[in-house]
Design an enzyme around this catalytic site. Structure first.
Site, short mmCIF file in Angstrom:
data_model
loop_
_atom_site.label_atom_id
_atom_site.label_comp_id
_atom_site.label_asym_id
_atom_site.label_seq_id
_atom_site.Cartn_x
_atom_site.Cartn_y
_atom_site.Cartn_z
N TYR A 19 -0.82 5.30 12.62
CA TYR A 19 -2.17 5.85 12.41
C TYR A 19 -3.12 5.30 13.49
CZ TYR A 19 -0.07 7.74 8.24
OH TYR A 19 0.76 8.44 7.41
N GLN A 42 -6.79 -0.74 1.14
CA GLN A 42 -6.35 -0.45 2.51
C GLN A 42 -7.22 0.67 3.09
OE1 GLN A 42 -2.65 1.70 3.76
NE2 GLN A 42 -2.14 -0.25 4.75
N ARG A 92 -2.71 -4.92 8.55
CA ARG A 92 -1.28 -4.56 8.46
C ARG A 92 -0.80 -3.99 9.79
NH1 ARG A 92 2.68 -1.00 4.54
NH2 ARG A 92 3.84 -2.87 3.99
N GLY A 118 7.23 -2.16 -2.10
CA GLY A 118 6.82 -0.77 -2.16
C GLY A 118 7.50 0.01 -3.27
N THR A 152 0.54 5.56 -0.42
CA THR A 152 -0.13 6.84 -0.61
C THR A 152 0.55 7.59 -1.75
OG1 THR A 152 -0.80 6.95 1.69
CG2 THR A 152 -0.56 9.06 0.52
N PRO A 188 0.83 -1.21 0.00
CA PRO A 188 0.00 0.00 0.00
C PRO A 188 0.87 1.25 0.00
CG PRO A 188 0.01 -1.06 2.17
CD PRO A 188 0.68 -1.99 1.22
C1 LIG Z 1 5.32 6.90 -1.25
C2 LIG Z 1 5.00 5.92 -0.15
C3 LIG Z 1 3.72 5.91 0.41
C4 LIG Z 1 3.38 4.96 1.38
N1 LIG Z 1 2.09 4.92 1.85
C5 LIG Z 1 1.69 3.89 2.65
C6 LIG Z 1 0.32 3.69 2.96
O1 LIG Z 1 -0.58 4.43 2.52
N2 LIG Z 1 0.00 2.63 3.76
C7 LIG Z 1 0.95 1.79 4.27
O2 LIG Z 1 0.61 0.84 4.98
N3 LIG Z 1 2.26 1.94 3.96
C8 LIG Z 1 2.65 2.95 3.16
N4 LIG Z 1 3.96 3.05 2.77
C9 LIG Z 1 4.94 2.03 3.21
C10 LIG Z 1 5.13 0.94 2.13
O3 LIG Z 1 3.94 0.17 1.99
C11 LIG Z 1 6.32 0.01 2.46
O4 LIG Z 1 6.10 -0.60 3.70
C12 LIG Z 1 7.65 0.79 2.47
O5 LIG Z 1 7.78 1.57 1.29
C13 LIG Z 1 8.87 -0.14 2.57
O6 LIG Z 1 8.87 -1.08 1.52
P1 LIG Z 1 9.88 -0.94 0.24
O7 LIG Z 1 11.28 -1.03 0.78
O8 LIG Z 1 9.54 -2.13 -0.64
O9 LIG Z 1 9.60 0.38 -0.41
C14 LIG Z 1 4.34 4.02 1.82
C15 LIG Z 1 5.62 4.07 1.29
C16 LIG Z 1 5.96 4.98 0.31
C17 LIG Z 1 7.35 4.96 -0.30
#
Ligand SMILES: Cc1cc2nc3c(=O)[nH]c(=O)nc-3n(C[C@H](O)[C@H](O)[C@H](O)COP(=O)(O)O)c2cc1C
Length: 379
Positions: free
Chosen positions: A196, A116, A243, A333, A44, A42
């Site tokens: 949150y 989500q 989550r 992510g 944002t 997920p």
């Molecule tokens: C731009 C951005 C927005 C994110 N928004 C959310 C979100 O809305 N909900 C959530 O649970 N995690 C959010 N995350 C966390 C990601 O889901 C993920 O856990 C995090 O980027 C680490 O994983 P990665 O190393 O694969 O990027 C966000 C991460 C990024 C980079």
């Protein structure tokens, strides 16, 4: 990232075409069947219309990523007071048709998509929600960064939720989940991570209530348990995931006492295991370690795993976690932002586009214009 053994080196040449990793095998998350073990995490992106309406660009963005076994949408607000950011999408009644369009686009491209649901709790401002009260477990403001991450205003000190507020918040989530499922979403994920509202209830730093929703590990876990029970009772537990980011100490929802942490999340898992949730999604730097595997065991549900912000998820890490059985699925992510066809790239060992941090939360670029492998070879 901390793993007990080093992952195997990236295969090269002909090996790549015959990648035998379990990453590429189907599985079930409750009622949701997925074709591979890569979930789009997920994220944002703040590209909805100003009124929270999901739009055509969002449909394109998610459909481009349909080759992930499961797409989990960005955090989406179930009620106006839950909204955290400008241009964040909602799932109010007026948004349902927009989500049906997004969902159809993903399904037509062969994908699966869960929504989500995210309630900001204290991490928002009336200018963003349009609602006078900012609600949280306790009247404790978020001081650390003081300014809201996405707006210049300081977050106000929230109102401590009354029992009537808690009941209404649960009802709002149930109605939102029903609208999402009616719009064709394959599942619902509750955002219990990253500080949150749900984690604000779980954390002793942000929950200093003395009623049944605080005061002990069981008390602090109660809101999340009741919320999950209500949603599962309404749309079916086999479509519902949760989550969590235990001990992440993010956005002031600190969980510094290891005994309290284990007790809180054990209580949660033990209470929720009887629901048979579709999955539990855990963000933690040591996924194969004892703590995460204990929580996974307590939930007795498929585990979607992610190591968090400090290191970017890599192909080798994902392969290793799946092939050693440390997780059932990996949430990816940032590489999913930059590579709409990431599963094909990871299957073949192809190069990856690099994500542009400056366009994560805004801009015309950096959303639906990252090139696919085909675009490279054709263009
Ligand atoms: C731009 C951005 C927005 C994110 N928004 C959310 C979100 O809305 N909900 C959530 O649970 N995690 C959010 N995350 C966390 C990601 O889901 C993920 O856990 C995090 O980027 C680490 O994983 P990665 O190393 O694969 O990027 C966000 C991460 C990024 C980079």
């Amino acid at each position: 990232m901390a793993t007990p053994t080093e992952p195997a080196a990236t295969p090269t040449g002909i090996e790549q075409a015959h990648d035998t990793s379990k990453l590429w095998t189907p599985t079930r998350l409750g009622d949701i069947r997925v074709d591979n073990r890569l979930a789009m995490s997920p994220m944002t992106r703040r590209r909805a219309d100003a009124n929270g309406q999901p739009n055509e660009r969002m449909a394109t963005y998610y459909a481009q990523r349909a080759s992930f076994g499961l797409i989990v949408t960005e955090g989406t607000y179930p009620s106006p007071e839950a909204r955290a950011y400008p241009n964040q999408p909602g799932i109010l009644a007026s948004h349902a048709a927009g989500w049906a369009h997004v969902t159809d686009a993903v399904h037509q491209a062969g994908g699966r998509i869960a929504m989500q649901l995210m309630h900001a709790g204290r991490l928002t401002h009336p200018d963003i929600t349009g609602v006078a009260d900012v609600i949280a477990p306790s009247a404790i403001g978020y001081e650390a960064g003081s300014e809201h991450a996405h707006a210049p205003e300081r977050n106000p000190v929230p109102k401590a939720a009354t029992k009537a507020d808690i009941d209404r918040i649960i009802e709002d989530h149930v109605s939102a989940a029903q609208r999402a499922i009616a719009a064709g979403l394959d599942g619902i994920e509750l955002h219990g991570a990253n500080g949150y509202l749900l984690q604000q209830f779980l954390s002793p730093a942000t929950n200093q209530r003395t009623d049944a929703y605080g005061g002990s590990t069981a008390g602090r876990a109660r809101f999340v348990i009741e919320l999950l029970e209500a949603i599962a009772g309404s749309v079916g537990a086999g479509r519902v995931g949760l989550r969590l980011s235990p001990g992440a100490n993010i956005q002031g929802a600190d969980e510094n006492d290891p005994h309290d942490l284990t007790a809180t999340y054990t209580t949660l898992g033990y209470a929720l295991r009887r629901l048979d949730l579709a999955y539990v999604s855990i963000v933690h730097p040591d996924l194969p370690g004892e703590f995460v595997q204990h929580i996974r065991h307590e939930f007795n549900a498929p585990l979607i795993a992610n190591t968090g912000f400090s290191t970017v998820t890599s192909r080798n890490e994902a392969r290793h976690l799946i092939d050693t059985g440390a997780a059932d699925m990996i949430a990816v992510g940032r590489p999913a932002i930059a590579n709409p066809d990431l599963p094909a790239r990871w299957k073949t060992g192809a190069d990856e586009n690099r994500p542009d941090l400056t366009t994560f939360y805004s801009g015309d670029n950096g959303y639906i214009d990252y090139p696919t492998l085909n675009a490279h070879t054709v263009g």
